[in-house]
Scaffold this active site. Structure first.
Site, PDB file in Angstrom:
ATOM      1  N   TRP B 163       7.486  -0.114 126.547  1.00 44.68           N
ATOM      2  CA  TRP B 163       7.550   1.322 126.909  1.00 44.68           C
ATOM      3  C   TRP B 163       7.238   2.191 125.707  1.00 44.68           C
ATOM      4  O   TRP B 163       6.590   3.230 125.826  1.00 44.68           O
ATOM      5  CB  TRP B 163       8.906   1.671 127.514  1.00 44.68           C
ATOM      6  CG  TRP B 163       9.202   0.869 128.742  1.00 44.68           C
ATOM      7  CD1 TRP B 163      10.267   0.051 128.946  1.00 44.68           C
ATOM      8  CD2 TRP B 163       8.397   0.788 129.936  1.00 44.68           C
ATOM      9  NE1 TRP B 163      10.182  -0.534 130.189  1.00 44.68           N
ATOM     10  CE2 TRP B 163       9.058  -0.099 130.808  1.00 44.68           C
ATOM     11  CE3 TRP B 163       7.203   1.365 130.346  1.00 44.68           C
ATOM     12  CZ2 TRP B 163       8.552  -0.423 132.072  1.00 44.68           C
ATOM     13  CZ3 TRP B 163       6.684   1.049 131.597  1.00 44.68           C
ATOM     14  CH2 TRP B 163       7.364   0.177 132.442  1.00 44.68           C
ATOM     15  N   ASP B 164       7.718   1.780 124.539  1.00 49.17           N
ATOM     16  CA  ASP B 164       7.369   2.512 123.318  1.00 49.17           C
ATOM     17  C   ASP B 164       5.853   2.512 123.112  1.00 49.17           C
ATOM     18  O   ASP B 164       5.256   3.544 122.798  1.00 49.17           O
ATOM     19  CB  ASP B 164       8.008   1.827 122.100  1.00 49.17           C
ATOM     20  CG  ASP B 164       9.450   2.244 121.870  1.00 49.17           C
ATOM     21  OD1 ASP B 164       9.834   3.343 122.293  1.00 49.17           O
ATOM     22  OD2 ASP B 164      10.194   1.460 121.260  1.00 49.17           O
ATOM     23  N   LEU B 165       5.265   1.341 123.251  1.00 47.13           N
ATOM     24  CA  LEU B 165       3.821   1.211 122.982  1.00 47.13           C
ATOM     25  C   LEU B 165       3.001   2.019 123.982  1.00 47.13           C
ATOM     26  O   LEU B 165       2.037   2.699 123.616  1.00 47.13           O
ATOM     27  CB  LEU B 165       3.409  -0.261 123.026  1.00 47.13           C
ATOM     28  CG  LEU B 165       3.945  -1.109 121.873  1.00 47.13           C
ATOM     29  CD1 LEU B 165       3.807  -2.588 122.184  1.00 47.13           C
ATOM     30  CD2 LEU B 165       3.230  -0.764 120.569  1.00 47.13           C
ATOM     31  N   GLY B 168       3.246   5.670 123.123  1.00 48.89           N
ATOM     32  CA  GLY B 168       2.437   6.042 121.961  1.00 48.89           C
ATOM     33  C   GLY B 168       0.970   6.215 122.319  1.00 48.89           C
ATOM     34  O   GLY B 168       0.327   7.189 121.913  1.00 48.89           O
TER      35      GLY B 168
END
Lengths: 405, 405
Positions: B163-165, B168
């Site tokens: 989810w972070d990736l 971003g």
């Protein structure tokens, strides 16, 4: 839906997840995205999950807000229409998103002859053109062996196709970036985005590769322990599993306080001669000593007691909930302003999301559904390729194109 | 490194994965990305994995090709410099990437007063501003219960912060899209990108949510079985696990052929009255019947026999390999043109990747390393904020800013 990219026209010849999400993000920012498919649907048209009537919930999720053109891509005339669509004129066009093979009838060389300044985002499996999909490339990067309980050594694949999703979003970024460059220098470009390179670069960007290079082997499997900090799932007195996380000093002190562990943690710090608050790595290194304290603290309280205490105390935590509970969670689905009930091509009405972010300054426009397959064939042939009604009728009769059934 | 975004200036006030990868992608396309941090480093500056000398391999992976400014963000004067950087003038500036709180000293309201057309990409946890990180939000969406062997019901977190990736990469796309809109309408915008919304929208886009809505519960846990098609890991005679996948008709027929299963599969099709080639869902529905055929076929052959046969036969497959093997894999690391050996701020020299895609028409520029913390403090204060040398010296003496040690 927002209008950031209003006026752009993007053509998409795609299947599965990566290229379609790229087109989805562009469409939900207001670009006109025209997806072409084989008559009867491409290889992803019946992909599970399916509705009771056989329609693909997956296809209608990934193709919202797009237009659909159906062509016989097995015949030269159908292929030529696909080529003309991808390279149709206009300053705001000449943008093509695809996962068709690098050397086929939609190769960049072929298309460049029709439009010199074409920008093409090409999703690939392996960078050398060989076959690869998210799950096979993921297997080559060690993650399935790093995932899952430490007492089980079977490889665990991810369920979320993370490499596909990352490729789709990065691809949308790359396409818009190439358009900014074209506005400056007039040049067309092909951006090749192989899943293998996206995955390899990401494993390096996050330090996994350098770590393995210097350690000689990848990090061991460690269940749900968050690497290099404090985080794991713990079980409450009533058997509920909660995830708790403390990377920053503040997250750590809040967690320790909320669980009433200040005294015990201080005693352990004294014994070990360390300060857990100032170095998250020490919390990880000494996690075998810390875990029993937390296990006891969780085991002494119910989830109903812990949830409000954690929220009041500013703890970073989360309950494991199945997706059916997420659907009732006002933060995720039920009252989430991203979601709006619309009718989909399956005929079903259910809430679906628009653009994934929120722009407080702009009005959020209605969520647009996916098209029926071939719904915009005539409109696009007429408006984008300037075909006459007679020519379009001939193509229908010859079975080169099709409308929605 | 490519020059698609050359001339842009982006300021980043960030930590962890999502916002820094957004800045990384922008920097690797040629934008000038200036990251500011607290003197001594933000909460991610010592994040594991670490080099032997204590430097973070994670930090230096995520901040390649950026400039670094070190400020005392605890003091009003340091905060004012951060605000002035984020809002510095110039048509190609006014782009700010952050995960600072929505209502703090870097709120959009505060910054807008300094630059009316500021574009801000704000990464958040939960959309309501409450604390959430990748692992806690992932827990709320059912995935950990869908992941892992069917004979184990413990939740399995992902190791890759997907989810972070995704946030971003999508954030980089949104930022450039907002810049295109600003070039048209002159308007500034804040794009809020909460992990919770990115995750919820994605689960809906891929059909997970509609499936659960109509079934009343999420799909069951099924190990490495690829949902709705044919795919799983199988074990060879010499105990090697290979992943094989067949979604398209071609992938299916190639796999069946390469394993010499045509006869047995045809017999099963006759018995069941189905055609596996034309409907991948039937392969999934009848997988309990198909698996034994494949298990026997794999168990009769070694990995060394199967690999060339699969490649020659055009099968979609992959071996599970640990990351140390990936580092020797010419397709992923060793001979991958994305990677170049460079010296990093840790002092170590190892190969690291530039931009994640390839543009055959453009020359790939050298991979640029991460900065040392504070390395560009004086340069940026002078060039971007037009501070005099005397003023910069005063800020150093007062401990408001710092250079690289």
């Amino acid at each position: 839906m927002y209008d950031l990219l209003k006026g752009l026209r993007v053509v998409e010849g795609s299947a599965f997840v990566a290229a379609p999400t790229c087109g989805l993000y562009l469409a939900q920012f207001g670009a006109e995205v025209i997806r072409f498919d084989n008559i009867g649907g491409g290889p992803d048209f019946r992909r599970w999950p399916l509705a009771d009537n056989g329609s693909s919930l997956y296809w209608e999720g990934l193709n919202k807000a797009k237009k659909s053109v159906a062509l016989d891509l097995g015949r030269p005339e159908g292929r030529e229409i696909a080529q003309r669509l991808a390279t149709a004129p206009g300053d705001a066009g000449g943008l093509f998103v695809t996962n068709f093979p690098v050397d086929g009838f939609l190769s960049y060389e072929t298309l460049k002859a029709l439009r010199a300044d074409l920008i093409c985002l090409r999703v690939m499996g392996w960078a050398d053109g060989s076959q690869g999909m998210d799950y096979t490339i993921n297997a080559a990067l060690g993650l399935p062996q790093m995932t899952g309980p430490a007492d089980d050594d079977r490889p665990v694949n991810h369920v979320l196709a993370a490499w596909d999703l990352l490729t789709g979003a990065w691809g949308a970024f790359a396409l818009v970036s190439a358009l900014m460059a074209r506005q400056r220098d007039g040049q067309g470009r092909e951006i090749r985005a192989p899943l293998s390179d996206i995955a390899a670069a990401t494993m390096a960007n996050m330090g996994f590769m350098a770590e393995t290079l210097f350690a000689g082997q990848q990090r061991p499997r460690m269940g749900n322990d968050v690497y290099g900090a404090f985080g794991r799932d713990f079980t409450t007195r009533d058997g509920v599993k909660l995830m708790i996380l403390a990377i920053t000093p503040k997250q750590w002190s809040k967690a320790v306080e909320a669980l009433g562990l200040s005294g015990e943690v201080a005693a352990l710090e004294g014994e070990l001669g360390v300060s857990f608050a100032t170095d998250e790595g020490l919390r990880f290194a000494h996690r075998a000593r810390l875990y029993p304290l937390f296990e006891r603290a969780f085991a002494g309280r119910t989830a109903a007691e812990l949830a409000p205490a954690f929220d009041a105390g500013g703890v970073t935590w989360g309950a494991y909930q199945p997706l059916e509970a997420a659907l009732k969670d006002p933060r995720l689905y039920k009252d989430n302003p991203l979601f709006q009930a619309i009718q989909h091509p399956s005929g079903l009405t259910y809430a679906a999301p628009g653009a994934m972010g929120t722009i407080p300054q702009d009005e959020r426009r209605p969520v647009a559904p996916a098209p029926k397959l071939g719904q915009h064939t005539d409109e696009v042939l007429s408006e984008v390729l300037q075909m006459s009604q007679a020519e379009i009728a001939r193509l229908h009769d010859a079975g080169v194109v099709a409308g929605a059934s």
